[in-house]
Design an enzyme around this catalytic site. Sequence first.
Site: not given
Length: 484
Positions: A177-178, A240
């Site tokens: 999950d950037h 996110h």
Amino acid sequence: MVSRIIPVDAFDLVVFGGTGDLARRKILPALFRRYCAGQMPEGAQVIGAARSEMNDAEFRAFVTEAVEEFNGNFQYSDEDLQGFLSILFYVTLDALGDGGWSELATKMQADRVRVFYFSVGPSLFGPLAERLHTYGMADMNTRIVVEKPFGRDLETSKALNRSLADHFDEHQIYRIDHYLGKETVQNLMAIRFGNMLFEPLWNSQYVDHIQITVSETVGVQGRGDYYDRAGAMRDMVQNHLMQLLCLIAMEPPSRFEPDAVRDEKLKVIRALDPVDPDNIVRGQYSAEGDRAGYLADVGDPHSTTESFIALKLHLSNWRWAGTPFYLRTGKRMRARSSEIAVVFKETPHSIFDEEAGRHRNILTIRLQPNEGIDLDVTIKEPGPGGMRLVDVPLDMTFTEALGPEAEYVPDAYERLIMDVVRGNQTLFMRGDEVEAAWAWTDPIIAGWEERRDKPLPYDTGSSGPVDALALMHRDGRRWREVRS
Ligand code: NAD
């Protein structure tokens, strides 16, 4: 300040889907920047593997274009680029067949860390995992990286987890999950757990509420097909925003270690109350001038998928009982901005005149555009006359505090890929976290389907539907202005 590059041993990194959009825009440019930073040891190899017919030279030309197009202001020399190209290779391969696999196997080197980045649709995760075993490329030094979407509900995420678990242990699986790779997100943990100042106040006794906003100015941008099947809840909130919520709300882990951190995050998700439909606002952006609206963008005049969502959440635990969390995210909004704001309560009693007003401290963690942290504190307005109070930010923009060397903040993908090479899972989601987040999301979405809930229209360039403003106003609170 001298930035410290932690050396790593030589590794082989295979990017399945190496010719795709994500590889071109994010993964390959990130690897190049790590190369320039001196973090690719002698003998490291990066191998693109995808269905497209290409040879090494063509792949290198493709990567050269990607590096030129997606590196922003990053400065590099031709020598850097040539050096990077020399460690790149390509194999044409079919994830669903047998073509190309033996060739890939012969390119792998013995006794070194192997990273396989699954930058492909989730339907290929299982077949790729299986073939890595069949062709003898997986051992205990092998790690796999998987991209979102990790399922579209609890059932599909469980099935995906099982298809990976058939071939790999959990400690080998890196669900990316950037948002977790952003420097400021990690700084949030440093601020909370490295200072005495904040943690004693980090609870419902002192925190009035917390806001998390992720707003985009773009629409669905040619991803209409995928997006219309997902919507803001599945595309942004379940992963996110949920991850940001976990980091802000979790208990201090006993150590900054993968399972200690992930155990605490999981407890946050499990403490989430079901959400009352009155505490959710969904929206769809309208057409504006020559810009099409959501329905035209996705090509379905009857779509009821949301491009905006705002929610008010509660956590049932000792720390947060009574403190609401307001989350919102949307497309085609006023500005591109992501931030978390911790809004503290007013002082219990004001010793100043009424006209001095009542003030609150706000700690803002900015993820984009310019990553940094602000703390609004109340001081006396300078000058003679009465005691007038004013809020000023103690600005912790990193470049100002840490000098020019901090100006280059590595992209989230740079950090996360190198964490995989090092075997550090702290910033990756564990399977049970993902499943718990779906278990919370599923009944909300099922409720919309049952009630045939329709999103409200909102203007392009706005802050979402007016009902989202009312969600806060009725509690005597307001959203922070979205600014770029
Ligand atoms: P894409 O369609 O641009 O690229 C897909 C890649 O997979 C191509 O290289 C293609 O050749 C390869 N491929 C497809 N079928 C194959 C097969 N049978 N065998 C071997 N290779 C095959 O997709 P993308 O946008 O790069 O996305 C990749 C993954 O990352 C998806 O799961 C997507 O949801 C996820 N993701 C993408 C983005 C993004 O910004 N593009 C962001 C977040 C997550």
